[in-house]
Write an enzyme that holds these catalytic residues in place. Structure first.
Site, mmCIF file in Angstrom:
data_model
loop_
_atom_site.group_PDB
_atom_site.id
_atom_site.type_symbol
_atom_site.label_atom_id
_atom_site.label_comp_id
_atom_site.label_asym_id
_atom_site.label_seq_id
_atom_site.Cartn_x
_atom_site.Cartn_y
_atom_site.Cartn_z
ATOM 1 N N HIS A 59 -17.804 42.187 18.428
ATOM 2 C CA HIS A 59 -19.326 41.712 19.068
ATOM 3 C C HIS A 59 -20.471 41.831 18.542
ATOM 4 O O HIS A 59 -21.263 41.193 18.014
ATOM 5 C CB HIS A 59 -19.067 41.932 20.581
ATOM 6 C CG HIS A 59 -20.415 41.311 21.279
ATOM 7 N ND1 HIS A 59 -20.197 40.453 22.266
ATOM 8 C CD2 HIS A 59 -21.603 41.769 21.329
ATOM 9 C CE1 HIS A 59 -21.439 40.421 22.739
ATOM 10 N NE2 HIS A 59 -22.217 41.153 22.184
ATOM 11 N N GLU A 60 -20.607 43.365 18.410
ATOM 12 C CA GLU A 60 -21.793 43.973 17.853
ATOM 13 C C GLU A 60 -21.912 43.444 16.223
ATOM 14 O O GLU A 60 -22.869 43.202 15.704
ATOM 15 C CB GLU A 60 -21.901 45.381 17.743
ATOM 16 C CG GLU A 60 -21.900 45.826 19.313
ATOM 17 C CD GLU A 60 -22.836 45.423 20.299
ATOM 18 O OE1 GLU A 60 -23.847 44.898 19.582
ATOM 19 O OE2 GLU A 60 -22.781 45.267 21.238
ATOM 20 N N HIS A 63 -23.578 40.074 15.828
ATOM 21 C CA HIS A 63 -24.725 39.985 15.987
ATOM 22 C C HIS A 63 -25.352 40.579 14.611
ATOM 23 O O HIS A 63 -26.160 39.911 13.839
ATOM 24 C CB HIS A 63 -25.437 41.081 16.905
ATOM 25 C CG HIS A 63 -25.101 40.697 18.164
ATOM 26 N ND1 HIS A 63 -25.936 39.423 18.841
ATOM 27 C CD2 HIS A 63 -24.819 41.456 19.326
ATOM 28 C CE1 HIS A 63 -25.260 39.307 20.061
ATOM 29 N NE2 HIS A 63 -24.807 40.642 20.369
ATOM 30 N N ASP A 166 -27.504 39.345 25.703
ATOM 31 C CA ASP A 166 -27.871 38.549 25.016
ATOM 32 C C ASP A 166 -28.286 37.191 25.518
ATOM 33 O O ASP A 166 -29.075 36.358 25.022
ATOM 34 C CB ASP A 166 -26.328 38.160 24.377
ATOM 35 C CG ASP A 166 -25.941 39.308 23.594
ATOM 36 O OD1 ASP A 166 -26.635 40.172 23.229
ATOM 37 O OD2 ASP A 166 -24.508 39.434 23.511
HETATM 38 ZN ZN LIG Z 1 -24.662 41.426 22.212
#
Ligand SMILES: [Zn+2]
Length: 369
Positions: A59-60, A63, A166
């Site tokens: 997930h990171e 980004h 987010d």
């Molecule tokens: Zn996030």
């Protein structure tokens, strides 16, 4: 002492673990182990948490890699027991870019969830409700089912439209297409705080976790609002407007004893250190005290002041950017170079805050300092 250690480097980005994460693993191991007394069960529990945090890391990276497309680097990704954080050097301010960077994280979990759902469907589908509820150990196919449900939760949790989730950033980005950034942040933060209060309220009557989530969101929303409010005030200023020309520069070859006399002699607490006129390090009061313990009065400044993360700014770069970089950096003070490439001064957060105070006092936004 740093509380994190590096566990790997992927795509040029360090992945770090906060040591408290190990406590979480230990706790999970013990709680599964105690249920059955089987070592394998404890390890299965740990394996599940590792897989869950693997999804958080992905997930990171969602980004980080989206940010890279817009020229924004990521300093590192840190895993904490409560989740992951991608430390971007700055946030892209173009609304469309911010929207994509914020959405890229949850999008990764959507992809993982779809893939897991496909595997589960291809291998016989979900068991009936009763069997699902009786699952206590995430092993075998239950491992995948558990992982699917946490990925769905990660998507839902992160899409809550409130800072620091987010979803809050996505909302701000959408609002920024209509309003200026400070106003968009303000609306998103207020909305987030209102939502947080609802969470806390519901939490008292139902799931107590909601109280924690609510408090977390409430504090995060307030912090983001203040930081962006400052950003807006800094607009139009450059590093040259805030730089300090009067400062004491120390030299790597001077003794710690000399640094003590300089410290006691004035108001400065953090000093820049030069070697042959070029930036070599920072000496803070804490560095000095530590250095005196380790090396004595005759130790050299260069022995304690060297650091890998020196920050240098150009006098003509934007103050907004400098503010972000200083806040994100671990150094309390940075070097400023003039147009000729010479070290012309230093800058710290206090200086920038002084510019803000003066600007507020003057009131008129057209009044450049
Ligand atoms: Zn996030």
């Amino acid at each position: 002492m740093t509380w994190t250690f590096r566990i790997g480097r992927v795509a040029g980005i360090d992945v770090k673990l906060h040591w408290t994460f190990l406590i979480l693993l230990g706790w999970v191991f013990l709680s599964y182990f105690r249920q059955s007394g089987e070592l394998a069960d404890g390890l299965t529990g740990v394996g599940f948490i590792l897989a869950l945090f693997g999804c958080v890391v992905l997930h990171e990276f969602g980004h980080a890699l989206a940010a890279r497309r817009y020229g924004v680097n990521t300093r590192n990704i840190v895993l904490l027991p409560i989740g992951g954080v991608a430390n971007l050097e700055r946030l892209p301010e173009e609304p469309k870019e911010e929207l994509i960077v914020a959405a890229a994280g949850p999008a990764v979990n959507v992809v993982i969830a779809v893939m897991l759902a496909a595997i589960i469907a291809a291998t016989g589908g979900l068991p009936d409700q009763e069997t699902l509820e009786s699952i206590t150990l995430p092993s075998g196919r239950n491992f995948l089912i558990g992982l699917l449900s946490v990925n769905i939760l990660l998507v839902l949790f992160n899409l809550i439209p409130a800072f620091p989730m987010d979803g809050g950033r996505m909302l701000r980005a959408v609002l920024s297409m209509k309003f200026d950034r400070a106003k968009a942040t303000n609306i998103a933060a207020k909305l987030g705080q209102a939502l947080a209060i609802v969470f806390v309220f519901l939490g008292f009557f139902g799931n107590f976790w909601l109280v924690f989530i609510g408090l977390f969101i409430y504090l995060g929303a307030g912090g983001e609002n203040r930081a962006v409010g400052m950003q807006a005030l800094l607009e139009g200023y450059h590093v040259a407007d805030a730089v300090m020309h009067q400062y004491t520069a120390l030299n790597v070859h001077q003794t710690l004893d000399y640094a003590v006399s300089v410290l006691l002699d004035g108001q400065e607490r953090d000093f820049v250190v030069l070697d042959d006129g070029e930036p070599a390090g920072i000496l803070t009061r804490d560095d000095l005290i530590r250095g005196l313990k380790e090396h004595g009065r005759d130790g050299r400044i260069g022995q304690v002041a060297r650091r890998p993360d020196l920050l240098e700014l150009d006098a003509d770069s934007e103050l907004q950017l400098a503010y972000q970089q200083l806040r994100a950096s671990s150094t309390p003070i940075c070097f400023v170079r003039d147009a000729m490439g010479r070290i012309s001064g230093v800058l710290n957060l206090e200086n920038i805050e002084e510019v803000l105070l003066l600007r507020r006092a003057l009131g008129n936004t057209k009044n450049r300092l």
